[in-house]
Design a protein around this motif. Structure first.
Motif, short mmCIF file in Angstrom:
data_model
loop_
_atom_site.label_atom_id
_atom_site.label_comp_id
_atom_site.label_asym_id
_atom_site.label_seq_id
_atom_site.Cartn_x
_atom_site.Cartn_y
_atom_site.Cartn_z
N LYS A 165 0.85 -1.20 0.00
CA LYS A 165 0.00 0.00 0.00
C LYS A 165 0.88 1.24 0.00
O LYS A 165 1.79 1.37 0.82
N SER A 181 0.31 4.29 0.91
CA SER A 181 0.22 5.13 2.11
C SER A 181 0.82 4.44 3.34
O SER A 181 1.13 5.10 4.32
N GLN A 182 1.01 3.13 3.26
CA GLN A 182 1.56 2.37 4.39
C GLN A 182 2.66 1.43 3.89
O GLN A 182 2.65 0.23 4.16
N THR A 183 3.62 1.99 3.17
CA THR A 183 4.68 1.17 2.58
C THR A 183 5.46 0.41 3.64
O THR A 183 5.67 -0.79 3.50
#
Length: 167
Positions: A47, A49-51
């Motif tokens: 993701k 936004s949430q690497t």
């Protein structure tokens, strides 16, 4: 007629998927990782936004060293201090290579520390570090000289008593 068109589309998609899968799986000795989708790789599993959280979740399943595909390009991920230390210190020779880019190779002809690779890069790096050390990089003497010069500058500024120098 419609059957022939549908069959052509199906065969084309099948060949693209088969070619992409074969290309992704023929990358030699790569660490394990999630199975990539053709053409988009592992973008759906990471993701944007949430690497970091996504990569830590993959680390739990595949270990501290794993491979993900960003599109069709494989990327080896090192998670954790021990994995990075082992790669950069213990196995520095194996991790010292860089991917070559034909446009940059043609333009710079492997000149310079940034665009060189292999033995030429090692020689340029060694030379650059030697020259920088000769100029005082990493020595206390240069730090002491800078502090001394700053003291002289401060004294000169104090002598002006806040007067405008551009009279």
């Amino acid at each position: 007629m419609e059957l022939a068109a549908a069959l052509t589309v199906f065969l084309t998609i099948f060949l693209v998927v088969l070619t992409a899968k074969k290309k992704m799986s023929s990358n030699g000795r790569m660490p394990p990782g999630p199975t990539p989708l053709p053409l988009i790789g592992n973008f759906l599993q990471i993701k944007a936004s949430q690497t970091l959280k996504s990569l830590i979740k993959l680390r739990e399943k595949y270990g501290p060293v794993f491979t993900v595909y960003l599109g069709t390009r494989p990327v080896v991920i090192l998670c954790g201090h021990d994995a990075v230390k082992e790669a950069l210190i213990d196995k520095a020779e194996e991790f010292s290579g860089r991917k070559t880019m034909p446009t940059i190779e043609r333009t710079f002809q492997e000149h310079g520390v940034v665009f060189a690779n292999g033995e030429r890069w090692k020689q340029l790096r060694r030379f650059s570090l030697t020259v920088l050390r000769n100029f005082g990089m990493g020595k206390k003497s240069i730090e002491q000289r800078i502090q001394e010069e700053v003291q002289f500058l401060l004294e000169e500024l104090r002598k002006t008593n806040g007067e405008n120098a551009a009279r």
